[in-house]
Design an enzyme around this catalytic site. Structure first.
Site, mmCIF file in Angstrom:
data_model
loop_
_atom_site.group_PDB
_atom_site.id
_atom_site.type_symbol
_atom_site.label_atom_id
_atom_site.label_comp_id
_atom_site.label_asym_id
_atom_site.label_seq_id
_atom_site.Cartn_x
_atom_site.Cartn_y
_atom_site.Cartn_z
ATOM 1 N N HIS A 40 -11.102 -1.331 1.827
ATOM 2 C CA HIS A 40 -10.769 -1.323 0.296
ATOM 3 C C HIS A 40 -9.622 -2.470 0.214
ATOM 4 C CE1 HIS A 40 -9.743 -0.168 -3.807
ATOM 5 N NE2 HIS A 40 -8.389 -0.233 -3.304
ATOM 6 N N ASP B 96 -7.368 -4.360 -2.304
ATOM 7 C CA ASP B 96 -7.181 -4.328 -3.936
ATOM 8 C C ASP B 96 -6.771 -5.929 -4.471
ATOM 9 O OD1 ASP B 96 -6.455 -1.749 -4.415
ATOM 10 O OD2 ASP B 96 -4.532 -1.721 -3.257
ATOM 11 N N ASP C 70 -10.435 4.097 -5.812
ATOM 12 C CA ASP C 70 -9.040 4.153 -5.935
ATOM 13 C C ASP C 70 -8.518 4.130 -7.590
ATOM 14 O OD1 ASP C 70 -6.430 4.351 -4.965
ATOM 15 O OD2 ASP C 70 -6.360 2.019 -4.839
ATOM 16 N N HIS D 38 -7.734 -2.374 -10.937
ATOM 17 C CA HIS D 38 -7.097 -0.990 -11.237
ATOM 18 C C HIS D 38 -5.596 -0.854 -10.882
ATOM 19 C CE1 HIS D 38 -8.810 -0.448 -7.204
ATOM 20 N NE2 HIS D 38 -7.597 0.045 -7.001
#
Length: 982
Positions: free
Chosen positions: A260, A262, A372, A577
């Site tokens: 993951h 971001d 997430d 997000h």
């Protein structure tokens, strides 16, 4: 198996094995101390430093100066390029040779002009394998470049991970050397680690625990760390344990590599590009050595970044995609926020993402991947299904602060009735490390035992990148089918979901939103980002409408498809997000606001077409909820939302006898500002805690008394100013327009607070156990009471343009032009206005703010009173386009026969066929209705299509006298493709 030693004490045996593996204790004589053999420093080490993130070709042409191990570099966000000249000793022939690099920053090894390995100490990646067995024919002298980012895997927080970055942090180079890597020692270490974990975690009541412990103890006895010839026999003991198989009923774990990343968070967008490259090139190296490895990777934007900046790496990724090892998932442009983007923005996330994956890899994604994000809109199942997706994976609801979500595998049903198969990995993480503890937790924690016997485990360092490691893979190889542990197989999302689909007959169904009981401060934090999002969604909408109508009228106008795609992608990127929710550092906020400002300059500076159309309502059709272009004689043209509703009482309602009744209860004050202390437990920008409600302080200090600013006529208004807290001020103009059914509050705030939360409250004379909140393409109800823990956990919720509290015959709605946080408790409607967190951005929201909200008392239901249309009117104000009225005769482009149906979007179709038009409509009232869509555009053929604009099977619409007949069920979204005559 060997017999147990006659006097083996469990505790001493466990600690004996631990010390044999320790990186701290007894490394002079234990196994860990033998992992590396001889070492050799670089022949030469030099560097240069730059504040910019520059490409390789530019970097290698710079002037390098000497550097040495132990030096520190910085400050934060700088980049250091190191030139490392190496010479492998001839005596190392036949040995595995690694280049070891340890520093506080994130590194990338470049060789022969290509990125070859990411190096991040926090991600357990500190070596680059030069050769697995040095041959005479291999080069013994070589030059590597290491690109070092002066930030860590999680940025550079000062004192804690989420603190604002330390601008003066230094990053130390602690190792740079060639080493011999003893592979046999490594394999034995992994064997013993797995056995030790089994012994510790299976527990004293489990005989398998003792078998693992005694075997590990015997292995220590057999190993002479100075004599590698003793290792194979010890490894045979471990293999005997690992080869004892499970029964057929054992749970199967589908392990999928994952990283993951971001797209921005505690680091800026530009650094994410390098994080992707560092992480993915490491995955490629692992795949070359482990052909069984699979890796699920989301976010088309990140693929596009790597395609643009690292074309050589991207070519390798494409090869592994073709081998079905590197697996694109998700189907969206970024892993966006699941609450705040508009319905159309969410459609475009899927449209841009799926089209990218189709164009680049020849396939669309079959599963939505959003592990997430801070909650999930109840409209998402319909949007997924409309974009070719029937499967969904996340895990974020495991973060719930109050209630434990009751399922890990279930069907999720949206507000329109659409369902998707949903899976939460029971390990409650997207960044596992392949440990025994994680496998046991996955089985124990699974809340759907007996319904399904398969689950996912995502392994790899994440959030700041990193991804899987060789050790993670090697751990799981030993657990593939070992008695006492669940089966672990390297798998793919498709294999997992295919098995779950076969086992789905007993699964439960969850209806409605997946509300995260945490991070609900993100509905309000960084108000300027949220305002920019709402405004840019509006601007893009208007430009598409006008461009489409201009194109459909013929002539020389060219639809700006490429420019609009670029602008949409920037907007979608900012909906990531940790950006739109405001949980990011100041550098990211600055980037996001610049994107909004730049976009608006382009949108308003050259792409608005010349053309005119008049609302269908002007010629007797049913009311439209569509931005139409109307002629203003001698003045030009303007976009308006039609229709304007007839005047209604603002603060009263009629009773059956003609008497009137106030909307605000006696003794209460509407438009009451309240300030709350806002100190969460940890996640500052993210969380507002329930106890903040105990600190409410009404704002009552008047700086400027109420005065009339406009006395009447078509508009009347009054204004006043308040002191907010210690340092802030609020000025407000309250506006009532003729024929307008709502009262507007134009508000300006100079906000200079710290850890405070500003809200405005409207107590209303309405009694209802539920309030209604607008979401994407529809609305839903939430309780106004706190009967259960599920109710009071939603003390702060989100809405889009309006919320409403109604009883039979009467209600009150709150409208807004850029706010999202809200609540309705008892009879009090509350709109969240501003927060003031200090991490990860110490300057969050300290600025001048301007926003508008409105109160709308109404007779009847909110549907019949036109609350939805009025909220559109307020969010899409009159927009003037200079033109000569003589150029463009008035005409009606579209009309819809039902007020329950909103015509939301008008655009060119994705294939860019000349004059082909896509229109998107949705049912907004929650009703089953037939609506007729009429258009004056030249249309030869009309057909229904999905949200990816692919024609539906048997979707052809007859062109009848009344138009096109469209059947809607509650909250259904329909997309219609209109093809012009040849």
């Amino acid at each position: 198996l060997r017999a147990a030693p006659p006097h083996c004490h469990r505790r001493t045996a466990l600690e004996r094995v631990e010390k044999f593996l320790s990186e701290i204790y007894f490394t002079d004589c234990n196994l860990r101390g033998r992992l590396f053999g001889d070492r050799c420093p670089p022949v030469s080490l030099s560097f240069f430093q730059t504040p910019r993130r520059i490409p390789y070709d530019e970097a290698v042409g710079q002037e390098f100066r000497p550097a040495k191990v132990g030096d520190s570099f910085g400050p934060t966000w700088e980049t250091c390029w190191f030139k490392v000249e190496l010479s492998i000793p001839q005596a190392w022939a036949g040995r595995e040779v690694h280049f070891v690099w340890e520093s506080d920053g994130e590194g990338m090894v470049w060789r022969d002009g290509q990125p070859v390995q990411g190096l991040t100490k926090e991600g357990e990646k500190t070596s680059y394998i030069l050769t697995s067995s040095l041959k005479e024919s291999e080069p013994h002298s070589l030059t590597l470049y290491v690109e070092l980012a002066c930030n860590g895997l999680f940025g550079a927080g000062k004192g804690s991970m989420i603190a604002p970055p330390d601008p003066d942090r230094r990053f130390t180079l602690s190792k740079a050397e060639l080493v011999i890597f003893n592979r046999d020692v490594y394999e034995l270490l992994v064997d013993l680690e797995i056995l030790l974990d089994m012994a510790q975690l299976l527990g004293e009541e489990n005989q398998r625990s003792f078998q693992a412990l005694y075997t590990a103890n015997q292995m220590v006895n057999m190993c002479d760390v100075t004599d590698p010839s003793t290792f194979p026999a010890a490894r045979d003991l471990a293999a005997a344990i690992f080869s004892q198989r499970n029964g057929e009923s054992q749970h199967t774990i589908h392990a999928v590599g994952h990283c993951h990343i971001d797209s921005a968070w505690l680091w800026p967008y530009e650094e994410t590009i390098r994080k992707c490259a560092r992480s993915w090139v490491t995955v490629v190296r692992l795949m070359e050595r482990n052909p069984e490895l699979t890796f699920a990777c989301s976010q088309a934007q990140q693929f596009e970044w790597v395609r643009t900046w690292y074309p050589g790496l991207y070519t390798q990724i494409q090869e592994f995609v073709a081998k079905e090892q590197f697996i694109p998932v998700g189907g969206t442009w970024v892993e966006m926020d699941g609450n705040l983007p508009s319905g159309e923005s969410m459609v475009r996330q899927f449209l841009q993402g799926q089209l990218f994956f189709q164009e680049q890899f020849g396939r669309i994604c079959s599963e939505f991947w959003l592990p997430d994000t801070f909650g999930y809109s109840a409209q998402l199942p319909q949007l997924m299904r409309g974009c070719g997706i029937r499967r969904f994976l996340t895990q974020k609801l495991s973060w719930n602060l109050v209630n434990t979500f009751p399922h890990h595998t279930f069907f999720w049903e949206g507000i329109d009735g659409s369902r998707v198969l949903t899976h939460f990995p029971p390990g409650d993480s997207y960044g596992m490390h392949g440990r025994v503890e994680e496998m046991l937790k996955t089985v124990k924690n699974n809340k759907d035992k007996g319904r399904v016997n398969h689950s996912a485990l995502l392994f790899g360092f994440g959030d700041g990148g990193g991804g899987p490691t060789q050790k993670m893979l090697d751990r799981m190889k030993r657990m593939s089918d070992t008695d006492g542990l669940p089966r672990v197989q390297i798998s793919t999302p498709d294999r997992l979901f295919s098995v779950l689909e076969k086992e789905s007959s007993q699964l439960c169904t969850w209806v409605g939103e997946l509300f995260l009981e945490l991070h609900n401060g993100t509905y309000t934090t960084q108000a300027q980002i949220k305002k920019g999002n709402r405004e840019c969604e509006r601007i893009l909408h208007d430009v598409e409408v006008l461009s489409t109508l201009a194109m459909a009228r013929g002539g020389m106008f060219q639809y700006p498809a490429s420019q609009l795609q670029q602008l949409w992608r920037l907007l979608l990127l900012n909906q990531f997000h940790d950006v739109l929710p405001g949980s990011c550092i100041q550098l990211v906020v600055e980037d996001a606001l610049q994107y909004y400002t730049g976009e608006q300059g382009v949108w308003l500076g050259g792409h608005v077409p010349i053309g005119a159309v008049r609302s269908g309502a002007d010629v007797g059709a049913e009311p439209l909820c569509f931005p139409a272009l109307v002629t203003v004689p001698s003045m030009g043209y303007a976009i308006v939302r039609e229709p304007l509703l007839p005047p209604q009482p603002v603060a009263v309602r009629k009773q059956e006898d003609g008497s009137i009744r106030e909307s605000v209860p006696d003794g209460c004050y509407a438009n009451q500002f309240a300030l709350f202390d806002d100190v969460p437990l940890y996640w500052d920008a993210w969380d507002v805690m329930d106890y903040h409600l105990e600190t409410r302080k009404p704002v009552t200090m008047l700086l400027k008394p109420l005065e009339i600013t406009l006395a009447g006529g078509l508009r009347g208004s009054v204004s006043f100013s308040l002191q907010i807290g210690k340092s802030s001020t609020l000025t407000q103009e309250i506006i009532l327009d003729a024929t307008c059914p709502y009262l507007r509050f134009l508000t300006q705030v100079e906000w200079k607070e710290a850890h405070k939360f500003l809200k405005v409250e409207f107590p209303v004379q309405v009694r209802s156990t539920n309030a209604t909140y607008e979401i994407q393409f529809g609305h839903l109800q939430r309780p106004t009471h706190w009967n259960t823990s599920w109710d009071w956990a939603r003390f702060e919720v989100w809405a889009h343009k309006w919320l409403d509290l109604s009883e039979h015959g009467f209600g009150v709605a709150l409208l807004n032009d850029c706010k999202y946080g809200a609540s309705a408790h008892g009879n009090i409607l509350s709109l969240s206005l501003l927060r003031a967190p200090k991490s990860p951005d110490a300057t969050a929201d300290i600025a001048h703010h301007q926003f508008t909200y409105a109160v709308m008392p109404h007779l009847g239901s909110f549907q019949d009173a036109g609350v939805i249309q009025c909220a559109y009117n307020m969010n899409f104000p009159l927009h003037a386009v200079p033109a000569s009225s003589a150029q463009c005769p008035a005409w009606s482009a579209f009309s819809v026969s039902s007020p329950a149906v909103v015509l939301e979007t008008v655009k060119q179709d994705r294939t860019h066929q000349p004059e082909a038009v896509v229109v998107r409509l949705y049912e907004a009232h929650g009703s089953t209705v037939v609506a007729w869509l009429q258009t004056s555009l030249p249309v030869k053929e009309a057909m229904l299509c999905d949200l990816l604009e692919r024609p539906a099977a048997q979707g052809r619409l007859p062109l009848e006298q009344r138009g096109m007949r469209l059947s809607f069920t509650p909250f259904r979204v329909l997309t219609v493709l209109l093809l012009p005559p040849a």
